[in-house]
Design an enzyme around this catalytic site. Sequence first.
Site, PDB file in Angstrom:
ATOM      1  CG  HIS A  50     -68.281 -36.346 -36.892  1.00 19.23           C
ATOM      2  ND1 HIS A  50     -67.731 -35.120 -36.599  1.00 19.23           N
ATOM      3  CD2 HIS A  50     -69.625 -36.165 -36.907  1.00 19.23           C
ATOM      4  CE1 HIS A  50     -68.694 -34.229 -36.465  1.00 19.23           C
ATOM      5  NE2 HIS A  50     -69.848 -34.829 -36.630  1.00 19.23           N
TER       6      HIS A  50
ATOM      7  NE  ARG B 139     -73.712 -25.109 -32.701  1.00 21.09           N
ATOM      8  CZ  ARG B 139     -74.654 -25.898 -33.227  1.00 21.09           C
ATOM      9  NH1 ARG B 139     -74.778 -27.144 -32.833  1.00 21.09           N
ATOM     10  NH2 ARG B 139     -75.473 -25.434 -34.151  1.00 21.09           N
TER      11      ARG B 139
ATOM     12  CB  VAL C 164     -65.835 -39.535 -28.773  1.00 20.17           C
ATOM     13  CG1 VAL C 164     -64.319 -39.478 -28.716  1.00 20.17           C
ATOM     14  CG2 VAL C 164     -66.301 -40.834 -29.426  1.00 20.17           C
TER      15      VAL C 164
ATOM     16  CG  MET D 286     -64.797 -35.511 -28.904  1.00 25.22           C
ATOM     17  SD  MET D 286     -63.349 -34.878 -29.744  1.00 25.22           S
ATOM     18  CE  MET D 286     -62.084 -35.731 -28.836  1.00 25.22           C
ATOM     19  CB  SER D 287     -69.432 -30.451 -29.784  1.00 21.85           C
ATOM     20  OG  SER D 287     -70.143 -29.472 -30.511  1.00 21.85           O
TER      21      SER D 287
ATOM     22  CG  ASP E 262     -76.260 -34.164 -31.038  1.00 22.86           C
ATOM     23  OD1 ASP E 262     -76.467 -33.007 -30.664  1.00 22.86           O
ATOM     24  OD2 ASP E 262     -75.196 -34.508 -31.601  1.00 22.86           O
TER      25      ASP E 262
ATOM     26  CG  MET F 152     -74.816 -30.683 -39.557  1.00 26.67           C
ATOM     27  SD  MET F 152     -75.873 -29.290 -39.172  1.00 26.67           S
ATOM     28  CE  MET F 152     -75.194 -28.773 -37.620  1.00 26.67           C
TER      29      MET F 152
END
Length: 280
Positions: A37, A187, A176, A184-185, A150, A30
């Site tokens: 990522h 958000r 990660v 890591m996010s 997730d 997203m």
Amino acid sequence: MKVYKSISSLIKKVREVKKQGYKIGLVPTMGFLHKGHMSLIRKARKDTDYIIVSIFVNPAQFGPKEDLKRYPVDLKRDFMLCEREGVDIIFTPEAKEMYPNGYATYVNVEKITDTLCGASRPGHFRGVSTVVAKLFNITMPDIAYFGRKDAQQAIIIKRMTEDLNMGVKIKVMPIVREKDGLAMSSRNVYLNRKERCRSQSICKSLKSAKELFNSGERESKKIINKIKRVIDNQPDTKIDYVAIVDTKDLKDIKRISGEALVAVAVWIGKTRLIDNIILN
Ligand code: PAF
């Protein structure tokens, strides 16, 4: 690297790529890309010949009171990072391209979507599986990459891919983390300095769960209580759930004997964060 916004032009391109015999790797995102990522893109680069990264903030997976409107976006930076990693195509459609007027078809994986995040975010996984199924149809990947942060999402997508004979291999890559352990996010950017500090309790709580498990504890209730104590120790944190579940059917485990997923969701101020570890 080429950027596509139109589904029909991308399908045309993908058909050409497949005709040439290239193996396609898809990294669905997203956007507002981070090191998590990047690890997926790097793995795709190793395994496949042609990398497609999708960047689409999927409205179908957000509830009416969730953060769709404020979800962070920085396409310029995302493009730069993808270019640097040797991505071949970015697919970044508008919402009306993915869900035009009259759109009426959704993919609903049953049972394993009712628990954990599915219980707190009704309809979320219906939106996720629908968009991922559409992305698979559009990009026809050989392998698609997802992050273990997730964990429930990855389990649901694997189930969907198998149940619907989609013929896409799903690879799930390790979480990660920031230096202080925070997963890591995209958000994480919502957190102010105090909240950022408090958020460390999530990873700490999972570490202490692992220590308890390594010292021989197998009763889920005791491990869950330990996690709750560590998180509750911080002000302005609200536990959404702490659960120890089977890694396939996501059913609660009372006593750990095989592989178990320890999953947590916590509100830090107005930000909901998730994290997990596998105990084995
Ligand atoms: O994990 C995400 O970023 C999203 O849920 C996904 C898989 C890209 C679907 O919108």
